[in-house]
Design a protein around this motif. Structure first.
Motif, PDB file in Angstrom:
ATOM      1  N   LEU A   1     -63.307   1.211  13.385  1.00 40.03           N
ATOM      2  CA  LEU A   1     -62.603   1.277  13.055  1.00 40.03           C
ATOM      3  C   LEU A   1     -63.260   2.662  12.330  1.00 40.03           C
ATOM      4  CD1 LEU A   1     -61.282   2.018   9.930  1.00 40.03           C
ATOM      5  CD2 LEU A   1     -64.121   0.575   8.868  1.00 40.03           C
ATOM      6  N   GLU A   2     -63.729   3.503  13.310  1.00 43.12           N
ATOM      7  CA  GLU A   2     -63.946   5.221  13.189  1.00 43.12           C
ATOM      8  C   GLU A   2     -63.090   5.548  14.140  1.00 43.12           C
ATOM      9  OE1 GLU A   2     -67.712   7.700  15.208  1.00 43.12           O
ATOM     10  OE2 GLU A   2     -67.863   5.922  13.998  1.00 43.12           O
TER      11      GLU A   2
ATOM     12  N   ALA B   1     -60.463  -2.445   5.721  1.00 42.92           N
ATOM     13  CA  ALA B   1     -60.274  -2.850   6.515  1.00 42.92           C
ATOM     14  C   ALA B   1     -62.197  -4.283   6.434  1.00 42.92           C
ATOM     15  CB  ALA B   1     -61.195  -2.090   7.590  1.00 42.92           C
ATOM     16  N   VAL B   2     -62.302  -4.681   7.373  1.00 43.87           N
ATOM     17  CA  VAL B   2     -63.909  -5.605   7.729  1.00 43.87           C
ATOM     18  C   VAL B   2     -64.900  -4.384   8.451  1.00 43.87           C
ATOM     19  CG1 VAL B   2     -64.702  -7.196   9.279  1.00 43.87           C
ATOM     20  CG2 VAL B   2     -62.830  -7.551   7.819  1.00 43.87           C
TER      21      VAL B   2
ATOM     22  N   LEU C   1     -54.389  -0.702  19.127  1.00 46.45           N
ATOM     23  CA  LEU C   1     -55.326   0.721  20.563  1.00 46.45           C
ATOM     24  C   LEU C   1     -56.615   0.142  19.984  1.00 46.45           C
ATOM     25  CD1 LEU C   1     -54.229   3.536  23.037  1.00 46.45           C
ATOM     26  CD2 LEU C   1     -56.269   3.251  21.866  1.00 46.45           C
ATOM     27  N   ALA C   2     -57.173   0.761  19.460  1.00 50.55           N
ATOM     28  CA  ALA C   2     -58.302   1.162  18.830  1.00 50.55           C
ATOM     29  C   ALA C   2     -58.966  -0.255  18.680  1.00 50.55           C
ATOM     30  CB  ALA C   2     -58.619   2.249  17.303  1.00 50.55           C
TER      31      ALA C   2
ATOM     32  N   GLN D   1     -61.929  -1.737  21.187  1.00 53.58           N
ATOM     33  CA  GLN D   1     -63.582  -1.289  20.828  1.00 53.58           C
ATOM     34  C   GLN D   1     -64.480  -2.795  20.012  1.00 53.58           C
ATOM     35  OE1 GLN D   1     -65.589   1.662  19.618  1.00 53.58           O
ATOM     36  NE2 GLN D   1     -64.268   1.048  21.468  1.00 53.58           N
ATOM     37  N   SER D   2     -63.141  -4.027  19.710  1.00 57.44           N
ATOM     38  CA  SER D   2     -63.467  -5.478  19.055  1.00 57.44           C
ATOM     39  C   SER D   2     -63.741  -6.232  20.218  1.00 57.44           C
ATOM     40  CB  SER D   2     -62.431  -6.021  18.136  1.00 57.44           C
ATOM     41  OG  SER D   2     -62.026  -5.249  17.395  1.00 57.44           O
ATOM     42  N   LEU D   3     -62.859  -5.989  21.530  1.00 60.23           N
ATOM     43  CA  LEU D   3     -63.184  -6.904  22.982  1.00 60.23           C
ATOM     44  C   LEU D   3     -64.347  -6.301  23.095  1.00 60.23           C
ATOM     45  CD1 LEU D   3     -61.562  -8.238  25.641  1.00 60.23           C
ATOM     46  CD2 LEU D   3     -60.802  -6.503  25.751  1.00 60.23           C
TER      47      LEU D   3
END
Length: 482
Positions: free
Chosen positions: A55-56, A100-101, A132-133, A137-139
């Motif tokens: 998110l950032e 967003a979460v 992409l972001a 990052q979540s992966l």
């Protein structure tokens, strides 16, 4: 044209985003309000849950979204866009809303991690970077959390910069790994930019540079007496590595009253070597000396080592974490969920596929998580139409999104809305939390999940169910368009 010193990430889009934005402009649809969801369809590594992150990076991108004259010139050169559209881009900025979460939240397939409400051309153009972001990052955060859970309370450091897929893979990857629960990184720039604690001691080359292994160890202890972690497997771990380390500790650290020290192994039969090294260190009076290991580790290898009784205090995990080697794609998608008429009416939209997993859940939605009042554990997530309010003071019937017959009743629970407002009218309304706060939140929220959801093999399915109203909308559109 020379490559610009600093890339304008506004140009990081799949080209069809621009052709669609231009098409909306040509049809006078560029300002029609749309709703898009970012969600994923399955958890990597067949896990029970994922960790939301990125998110950032998305916020920074939205705040800097613009097209400069070099960008306009490039687009003009494609011979596809007229000057009125290029002038529209010249004054382009994001004016929409985003929910967003929060980063660090455990999330599940089908849930909107990000919801974008914006004019059609704006919403379309941010698709690529939003995915992409969030995807990257979540992966990495998800993989890191698996590794950290396998380590069962032991220290885990991210060691993967040199094997990462590009600079952003290394830098932002270390950030995501920290969110997922690692204690620090070997990547100095991630510490400088994001505050991910960076640490490190020596490589085999340090030992090889000296005439003897003992001299290398002693010198290092003299230079860094409060950070003496010695790499003991350059030549022979048990015959010379550990004995030379003990000698250096005895001669340099003990006279100073320093008991904090460590050894690291990067090769060999880790389970056997750590057990033997522990015996040698304890016999020499260095019970406080920690043992760290590295070398192509992941959650499965860490779990196996601990099952074999390996004596390990810390793990350095590199390539298999920073690349999420076992499953290097998160699979998040960006799908239209609704459009808004001029009078404010929200019209739900659905994508239908013969592949049931690719059927979307329509409408502008809210996402809730239900916690049992008796346990504090998360019992289900719940998607509603945006104008619904959950009354958690009484039992509630929730519906399986994939079955026409399956429903269940939940009771004695507290409902928490998961998405938070991030942008309103293009203005940031969310205070981005500090990275340690995100990491702490992540670890706390993972603890609200039942152990059955957290297990690596055949985890229990966590339900993401629909309200009666949303279920009716979805199945009504399926019947109408199917």
């Amino acid at each position: 044209m020379e490559r610009k010193e600093r890339l304008n990430l506004s140009m990081l889009f799949d080209f069809y985003e621009m052709t669609m934005a231009n098409g909306y402009f040509r049809q006078g649809m560029q300002d029609r309000i749309t709703y898009f969801d970012v969600f994923f369809r399955r958890v990597p590594d067949e896990g029970g849950f994922a960790i939301a992150a990125g998110l950032e990076q998305l916020v920074e991108y939205i705040q800097n979204l613009h097209f400069d004259e070099d960008d306009i010139a490039y687009l003009r050169s494609k011979d596809l866009f007229q000057e009125d559209f290029l002038d529209y881009l010249r004054h382009f900025r994001f004016t929409g809303d985003i929910w967003a979460v929060p980063e660090g939240t455990p999330v599940f397939p089908g849930e909107p991690l990000v919801t974008v409400r914006a004019p059609a051309s704006q919403a379309q153009l941010i698709e690529t970077y939003a995915l992409l972001a969030v995807n990257h990052q979540s992966l990495i955060a998800t993989k890191a959390n698996r590794v950290v859970r396998a380590a069962a309370g032991r220290t885990v450091l991210e060691f993967g910069s040199r094997r990462a897929q590009g600079t952003d893979g290394a830098i932002a990857g270390a950030r995501a790994a920290y969110i997922g629960g690692v204690h620090g990184t070997a990547c100095a720039i991630s510490d400088q930019l994001y505050g991910v604690p960076a640490a490190g001691t020596m490589a085999h080359s340090w030992v090889q540079m000296f005439d003897s292994q003992y001299e290398a160890f002693r010198t290092y202890c003299e230079i860094y007496p409060t950070n003496a972690v010695l790499l003991v497997d350059t030549y022979n771990t048990l015959k010379s590595g550990v004995p030379d380390a003990i000698r250096a500790f005895d001669e340099v650290l003990r006279p100073k009253g320093i008991t904090k020290c460590g050894i690291r192994l990067d090769s060999g039969d880790i389970a056997y070597l750590t057990k033997e090294a522990r015996k040698m260190l304890d016999a020499a009076g260095w019970e406080s000396c920690t043992i760290s290991v590295s070398n192509s580790l992941d959650e499965e290898l860490i779990r196996d080592l601990l099952l074999q009784g390996a004596r390990i205090d810390a793990f350095g995990v590199g390539e298999r974490l920073i690349t999420a080697r076992s499953e290097p794609v998160f699979g998040g998608v960006y799908k239209l969920a609704a459009v808004e008429e001029p009078d404010g009416t929200i019209v739900p939209k659905i994508k239908i596929s013969e592949n049931v997993a690719k059927i979307t859940t329509p409408h502008y939605k809210k996402l809730y998580r239900f916690y049992g009042n008796d346990t504090g554990k998360a019992i289900a997530d719940y998607l509603t139409v945006h104008d619904e309010v959950v009354d958690d003071s009484k039992p509630l019937v929730i519906f399986d999104p994939d079955a026409t017959w399956k429903k269940k009743e939940v009771y004695d629970f507290t409902a928490r809305e998961l998405q938070i407002p991030v942008f309103r009218g293009g203005e940031l309304v969310y205070s981005l939390p500090a990275l340690p706060e995100i990491r702490r939140y992540c670890l706390e929220q993972v603890e609200t999940l039942w152990d059955e959801v957290k297990r690596f093999d055949n985890p229990h399915r966590y339900y993401v169910d629909l309200s009666q109203k949303l279920w009716n909308v979805k199945h009504g559109l399926l019947e109408k368009n199917g």
